[in-house]
Write an enzyme that holds these catalytic residues in place. Structure first.
Site, PDB file in Angstrom:
ATOM      1  N   TRP A 183     -41.755   2.364   5.432  1.00 45.77           N
ATOM      2  CA  TRP A 183     -42.215   3.038   4.105  1.00 45.77           C
ATOM      3  C   TRP A 183     -42.589   4.413   4.247  1.00 45.77           C
ATOM      4  O   TRP A 183     -42.625   4.931   5.710  1.00 45.77           O
ATOM      5  CB  TRP A 183     -43.500   2.428   3.419  1.00 45.77           C
ATOM      6  CG  TRP A 183     -44.977   2.442   4.317  1.00 45.77           C
ATOM      7  CD1 TRP A 183     -44.896   2.491   5.457  1.00 45.77           C
ATOM      8  CD2 TRP A 183     -46.049   2.334   3.670  1.00 45.77           C
ATOM      9  NE1 TRP A 183     -46.288   2.398   5.674  1.00 45.77           N
ATOM     10  CE2 TRP A 183     -47.158   2.287   4.475  1.00 45.77           C
ATOM     11  CE3 TRP A 183     -46.525   2.044   2.057  1.00 45.77           C
ATOM     12  CZ2 TRP A 183     -48.388   2.245   4.367  1.00 45.77           C
ATOM     13  CZ3 TRP A 183     -48.011   1.880   1.919  1.00 45.77           C
ATOM     14  CH2 TRP A 183     -48.875   2.050   3.077  1.00 45.77           C
ATOM     15  N   SER A 184     -42.765   5.463   3.297  1.00 47.42           N
ATOM     16  CA  SER A 184     -43.026   6.829   3.556  1.00 47.42           C
ATOM     17  C   SER A 184     -41.866   7.298   4.440  1.00 47.42           C
ATOM     18  O   SER A 184     -40.688   7.238   4.313  1.00 47.42           O
ATOM     19  CB  SER A 184     -44.363   7.051   3.997  1.00 47.42           C
ATOM     20  OG  SER A 184     -44.824   8.431   3.716  1.00 47.42           O
ATOM     21  N   PHE A 185     -42.281   8.004   5.471  1.00 46.31           N
ATOM     22  CA  PHE A 185     -41.555   8.540   6.476  1.00 46.31           C
ATOM     23  C   PHE A 185     -40.716   7.481   7.149  1.00 46.31           C
ATOM     24  O   PHE A 185     -39.609   7.790   7.635  1.00 46.31           O
ATOM     25  CB  PHE A 185     -42.169   9.525   7.214  1.00 46.31           C
ATOM     26  CG  PHE A 185     -41.172  10.601   8.212  1.00 46.31           C
ATOM     27  CD1 PHE A 185     -40.134  11.212   7.800  1.00 46.31           C
ATOM     28  CD2 PHE A 185     -41.279  10.279   9.604  1.00 46.31           C
ATOM     29  CE1 PHE A 185     -39.271  11.992   8.315  1.00 46.31           C
ATOM     30  CE2 PHE A 185     -40.156  11.397  10.288  1.00 46.31           C
ATOM     31  CZ  PHE A 185     -39.521  11.945   9.588  1.00 46.31           C
TER      32      PHE A 185
ATOM     33  N   GLY B 229     -38.991   5.669   5.765  1.00 42.69           N
ATOM     34  CA  GLY B 229     -37.586   5.609   4.913  1.00 42.69           C
ATOM     35  C   GLY B 229     -36.530   6.511   5.591  1.00 42.69           C
ATOM     36  O   GLY B 229     -35.520   6.039   5.348  1.00 42.69           O
TER      37      GLY B 229
ATOM     38  N   GLN C  98     -34.396   7.881   2.627  1.00 41.54           N
ATOM     39  CA  GLN C  98     -34.323   9.304   2.576  1.00 41.54           C
ATOM     40  C   GLN C  98     -32.979   9.824   3.788  1.00 41.54           C
ATOM     41  O   GLN C  98     -32.075   9.034   4.190  1.00 41.54           O
ATOM     42  CB  GLN C  98     -35.368   9.807   3.826  1.00 41.54           C
ATOM     43  CG  GLN C  98     -36.779   9.642   2.984  1.00 41.54           C
ATOM     44  CD  GLN C  98     -38.108   9.644   3.562  1.00 41.54           C
ATOM     45  OE1 GLN C  98     -38.229  10.784   4.474  1.00 41.54           O
ATOM     46  NE2 GLN C  98     -38.824   8.607   3.696  1.00 41.54           N
TER      47      GLN C  98
END
Length: 405
Positions: A231-233, A235, A257
């Site tokens: 999750w978040s970075f 990704g 991403q």
């Protein structure tokens, strides 16, 4: 639910409030703490959140001594949340001793919470490049270690979270569905950053390989049904890791991403010739142009306080150049397992999710989350129940028939 005019403080308190669904906070405790804080005053913020954490930790210890494990563990978990929230404004280099102290106390509160869980969460230490990465194996209830192998979710963190917050976001929904969940802070994250000074690195396949090597030795972990969820970075980190780890049977990127430099290049106020030469530029050429980017307090916190600390860098110019090393375009064709790419309406990091999805050559699913279902925003934080429903229903089906390497 607005408690602060200061945009940073509102962002930070929402991190605590989001965990209420998993017992990580209580609105009343957050609201009374907020009322004591001078808006925008970092010292006041730290002082009042640590005071609330001490109060709630005291309640936990009282119940603990009296032999009431449920009451104790619930309070220890909330105290850990408030300690984590207390040090967000202190991010940056040099590391503030108050941050180190609060992070240590957070670790201790969560450790006691982990011991009191039923079944207990098991501390793990993953061997990595001559050192150790700390985390927890969170077992599914009613499992016999070694005799009842379960599918296991390996959670991959982002920039500013830690394994303790990931209990709420990843482990709790996993164990409630019969999965084990392995939480580990890698370089640049949580315990590894605060207590060991390990900074972020782009080759997450190296990190994930070490985590998987350790995961398959743990009792009860079914090595043929390993899922990786970032999750978040994360990704970025999770797909990058899976690109070099064929033992993974399923991947979740939330949000998906692509190449980090592409994501930030369009936002930078740079002359066209300088932009065209990125990342092959001297960082000093960039710094004068980047000053306006961090005039807003939230941007300054994210890019100067957080990103430079996480990456161990000295300037924004260095960060922009460094971001050129964080690429999925070079390795995306190596991702072979079924992959779910998530993207939420209004999540700024989700702008490249469709690009990742289109580039994948494995079995793939794109899941959109909307404001209409209350799941907009970064990592669906205000409706993780909807996220968990869609993601774990998908994992149930994929891992019922795992794809081999």
């Amino acid at each position: 639910m607005k408690l602060f005019e200061d945009a940073r403080f509102q962002m930070f308190v929402e991190r605590a409030l989001a965990t209420m669904t998993g017992g990580g906070a209580e609105y009343g405790e957050c609201a009374v703490t907020a009322a004591r804080i001078a808006d925008g005053d970092d010292d006041s913020w730290y002082r009042e959140w640590t005071a609330t954490a001490a109060m709630v930790r005291g309640w936990a210890e009282e119940s603990d001594r009296a032999g009431h494990p449920v009451s104790a563990r619930e309070a220890y978990l909330r105290a850990a949340t408030y300690l984590r929230v207390s040090y967000y404004p202190l991010f940056g280099l040099p590391v503030d001793p108050r941050l180190t102290e609060a992070a240590r106390d957070e670790r201790d509160c969560f450790a006691r919470f982990a011991e009191l869980c039923d079944p207990p969460l098991r501390p793990v230490r993953v061997p990595f490049e001559g050192g150790l990465l700390d985390g927890y194996l969170c077992p599914a209830p009613d499992t016999a270690p070694g005799r009842d192998p379960r599918p296991t979710v390996i959670a991959v963190n982002g920039y500013d979270s830690d394994v303790h917050e990931m209990w709420w976001s990843h482990a709790r929904p996993a164990v409630r569905r019969g999965y084990h969940c392995l939480l580990v802070d890698g370089p640049g994250q949580g315990l590894a950053l605060v207590h060991q000074g390990l900074t972020m690195r782009p080759d997450w396949e190296t990190v994930l390989r070490a985590v998987v090597d350790h995961a398959v030795t743990l009792p009860g972990v079914d090595g043929t049904r390993l899922a990786v969820s970032g999750w978040s970075f994360g990704g970025y980190l999770a797909p990058r890791g899976v690109s070099g780890e064929p033992r993974v049977a399923a991947l979740v990127a939330d949000p998906g991403q692509w190449d980090l430099l592409d994501n930030i290049k369009a936002l930078l106020p740079l002359p066209q010739d300088l932009r065209d030469r990125l990342p092959d530029v001297d960082p000093a050429e960039l710094d004068a142009h980047l000053a306006p980017v961090v005039e807003h307090p939230v941007a300054r916190w994210k890019l100067v306080q957080r990103a430079l600390w996480v990456h161990g860098l000295g300037s924004l110019g260095e960060y922009v150049v460094e971001s050129g090393r964080y690429r999925l375009s070079d390795v995306v064709d190596r991702i072979a397992c079924p992959t779910l790419v998530a993207m939420a309406e209004g999540d700024q990091l989700a702008g490249q999710a469709e690009q990742l999805y289109e580039a994948l050559r494995c079995p793939k699913t794109l899941v959109r989350f909307s404001a209409a279902e209350g799941a907009a925003g970064h990592c669906e934080s205000w409706n993780r129940s909807r996220f968990d429903q869609r993601v774990f229903d998908w994992l149930d089906e994929v891992l019922a028939h795992p794809h081999g390497p």
